[in-house]
Scaffold this motif. Structure first.
Motif, PDB file in Angstrom:
ATOM      1  N   PRO A  34       0.827  -1.209   0.000  1.00 50.42           N
ATOM      2  CA  PRO A  34       0.000   0.000   0.000  1.00 50.42           C
ATOM      3  C   PRO A  34       0.863   1.261   0.000  1.00 50.42           C
ATOM      4  O   PRO A  34       2.019   1.243   0.410  1.00 50.42           O
ATOM      5  CB  PRO A  34      -0.797  -0.117   1.292  1.00 50.42           C
ATOM      6  N   ARG A  35       0.282   2.341  -0.472  1.00 49.07           N
ATOM      7  CA  ARG A  35       0.967   3.622  -0.432  1.00 49.07           C
ATOM      8  C   ARG A  35       0.952   4.122   1.007  1.00 49.07           C
ATOM      9  O   ARG A  35      -0.089   4.126   1.663  1.00 49.07           O
ATOM     10  CB  ARG A  35       0.264   4.617  -1.349  1.00 49.07           C
ATOM     11  N   ARG A  36       2.093   4.557   1.492  1.00 52.95           N
ATOM     12  CA  ARG A  36       2.208   5.009   2.875  1.00 52.95           C
ATOM     13  C   ARG A  36       2.528   6.503   2.916  1.00 52.95           C
ATOM     14  O   ARG A  36       3.314   6.992   2.113  1.00 52.95           O
ATOM     15  CB  ARG A  36       3.300   4.255   3.603  1.00 52.95           C
ATOM     16  N   LEU A  37       1.931   7.171   3.875  1.00 55.36           N
ATOM     17  CA  LEU A  37       2.164   8.596   4.105  1.00 55.36           C
ATOM     18  C   LEU A  37       2.395   8.810   5.590  1.00 55.36           C
ATOM     19  O   LEU A  37       1.968   8.004   6.414  1.00 55.36           O
ATOM     20  CB  LEU A  37       0.947   9.426   3.694  1.00 55.36           C
ATOM     21  N   THR A  38       3.030   9.901   5.938  1.00 55.09           N
ATOM     22  CA  THR A  38       3.110  10.338   7.324  1.00 55.09           C
ATOM     23  C   THR A  38       2.262  11.593   7.429  1.00 55.09           C
ATOM     24  O   THR A  38       2.505  12.567   6.711  1.00 55.09           O
ATOM     25  CB  THR A  38       4.568  10.614   7.736  1.00 55.09           C
ATOM     26  N   LEU A  39       1.242  11.530   8.277  1.00 59.75           N
ATOM     27  CA  LEU A  39       0.285  12.631   8.405  1.00 59.75           C
ATOM     28  C   LEU A  39       0.092  12.997   9.876  1.00 59.75           C
ATOM     29  O   LEU A  39       0.282  12.158  10.757  1.00 59.75           O
ATOM     30  CB  LEU A  39      -1.075  12.226   7.827  1.00 59.75           C
ATOM     31  N   PRO A  40      -0.349  14.231  10.140  1.00 61.58           N
ATOM     32  CA  PRO A  40      -0.686  14.589  11.520  1.00 61.58           C
ATOM     33  C   PRO A  40      -2.022  13.959  11.910  1.00 61.58           C
ATOM     34  O   PRO A  40      -2.897  13.762  11.064  1.00 61.58           O
ATOM     35  CB  PRO A  40      -0.787  16.110  11.477  1.00 61.58           C
ATOM     36  N   LEU A  41      -2.155  13.659  13.184  1.00 64.98           N
ATOM     37  CA  LEU A  41      -3.427  13.138  13.696  1.00 64.98           C
ATOM     38  C   LEU A  41      -4.476  14.238  13.734  1.00 64.98           C
ATOM     39  O   LEU A  41      -4.162  15.403  13.985  1.00 64.98           O
ATOM     40  CB  LEU A  41      -3.249  12.605  15.121  1.00 64.98           C
ATOM     41  N   GLY A  42      -5.712  13.854  13.507  1.00 63.82           N
ATOM     42  CA  GLY A  42      -6.814  14.791  13.573  1.00 63.82           C
ATOM     43  C   GLY A  42      -7.391  14.941  14.974  1.00 63.82           C
ATOM     44  O   GLY A  42      -8.106  15.884  15.266  1.00 63.82           O
ATOM     45  N   LYS A  43      -7.094  13.975  15.850  1.00 60.96           N
ATOM     46  CA  LYS A  43      -7.565  14.042  17.231  1.00 60.96           C
ATOM     47  C   LYS A  43      -6.624  13.220  18.102  1.00 60.96           C
ATOM     48  O   LYS A  43      -5.915  12.347  17.602  1.00 60.96           O
ATOM     49  CB  LYS A  43      -9.002  13.556  17.357  1.00 60.96           C
ATOM     50  N   PRO A  44      -6.584  13.484  19.403  1.00 60.57           N
ATOM     51  CA  PRO A  44      -5.666  12.755  20.289  1.00 60.57           C
ATOM     52  C   PRO A  44      -6.006  11.271  20.368  1.00 60.57           C
ATOM     53  O   PRO A  44      -7.149  10.878  20.120  1.00 60.57           O
ATOM     54  CB  PRO A  44      -5.856  13.414  21.651  1.00 60.57           C
ATOM     55  N   MET A  45      -4.997  10.473  20.731  1.00 62.37           N
ATOM     56  CA  MET A  45      -5.178   9.038  20.945  1.00 62.37           C
ATOM     57  C   MET A  45      -4.617   8.683  22.311  1.00 62.37           C
ATOM     58  O   MET A  45      -3.555   9.174  22.681  1.00 62.37           O
ATOM     59  CB  MET A  45      -4.439   8.231  19.880  1.00 62.37           C
ATOM     60  N   PRO A  46      -5.314   7.823  23.050  1.00 65.54           N
ATOM     61  CA  PRO A  46      -4.831   7.451  24.385  1.00 65.54           C
ATOM     62  C   PRO A  46      -3.599   6.546  24.313  1.00 65.54           C
ATOM     63  O   PRO A  46      -3.240   6.038  23.250  1.00 65.54           O
ATOM     64  CB  PRO A  46      -6.020   6.715  24.995  1.00 65.54           C
ATOM     65  N   LEU A  47      -2.990   6.334  25.449  1.00 64.14           N
ATOM     66  CA  LEU A  47      -1.867   5.417  25.607  1.00 64.14           C
ATOM     67  C   LEU A  47      -2.197   4.068  24.981  1.00 64.14           C
ATOM     68  O   LEU A  47      -3.338   3.608  25.049  1.00 64.14           O
ATOM     69  CB  LEU A  47      -1.606   5.233  27.112  1.00 64.14           C
ATOM     70  N   SER A  48      -1.203   3.428  24.380  1.00 64.09           N
ATOM     71  CA  SER A  48      -1.398   2.082  23.847  1.00 64.09           C
ATOM     72  C   SER A  48      -0.189   1.240  24.239  1.00 64.09           C
ATOM     73  O   SER A  48       0.957   1.642  24.013  1.00 64.09           O
ATOM     74  CB  SER A  48      -1.537   2.117  22.322  1.00 64.09           C
ATOM     75  N   THR A  49      -0.439   0.080  24.830  1.00 63.03           N
ATOM     76  CA  THR A  49       0.666  -0.787  25.256  1.00 63.03           C
ATOM     77  C   THR A  49       1.167  -1.673  24.123  1.00 63.03           C
ATOM     78  O   THR A  49       2.208  -2.304  24.271  1.00 63.03           O
ATOM     79  CB  THR A  49       0.231  -1.671  26.436  1.00 63.03           C
ATOM     80  N   VAL A  50       0.436  -1.720  23.010  1.00 61.62           N
ATOM     81  CA  VAL A  50       0.843  -2.516  21.851  1.00 61.62           C
ATOM     82  C   VAL A  50       0.655  -1.695  20.571  1.00 61.62           C
ATOM     83  O   VAL A  50      -0.143  -0.759  20.535  1.00 61.62           O
ATOM     84  CB  VAL A  50       0.024  -3.832  21.728  1.00 61.62           C
TER      85      VAL A  50
END
Length: 105
Positions: A34-50
């Protein structure tokens, strides 16, 4: 032969990360997957352990936006309107505008 999960989202994620690149390579594509991009997040995301691959979309402003609703691998309805996978690495909470990798369908 490629065996995929029986859960709809898990099957989609596995196909996009393993199946499509394999088929592209077998077809002679020099840039498989797939085509990959690096983009800014549109909203916050909580902590993720994985590390997680989350269903999402790209906003008109060019931000990666996680899909609302049920994120379970068997939830088909939440795939509607999704056009990418957001690669959420394990680690601390992410703020809006933090950069993430996005895999476009």
């Amino acid at each position: 032969m490629l065996a995929l999960s029986g859960n709809p989202f898990a099957a989609l994620a596995l196909f996009e990360t393993v199946g499509r690149p394999a088929l592209d390579r077998l077809a002679g594509d020099s840039h498989p997957g797939p085509r990959r991009l690096t983009l800014p997040l549109g909203k916050p995301m909580p902590l993720s352990t994985v590390r997680r691959l989350l269903r999402g979309s790209v906003s008109p402003e060019g931000r990666a936006v996680p899909a609302p609703g049920n994120a379970a691998s068997g939830a088909v309805f939440s795939l509607a309107g999704c056009g990418c996978l957001i690669d959420r690495p394990a680690g601390p909470a992410l703020a809006a505008e933090d950069a993430v990798d996005v895999w476009l369908f």
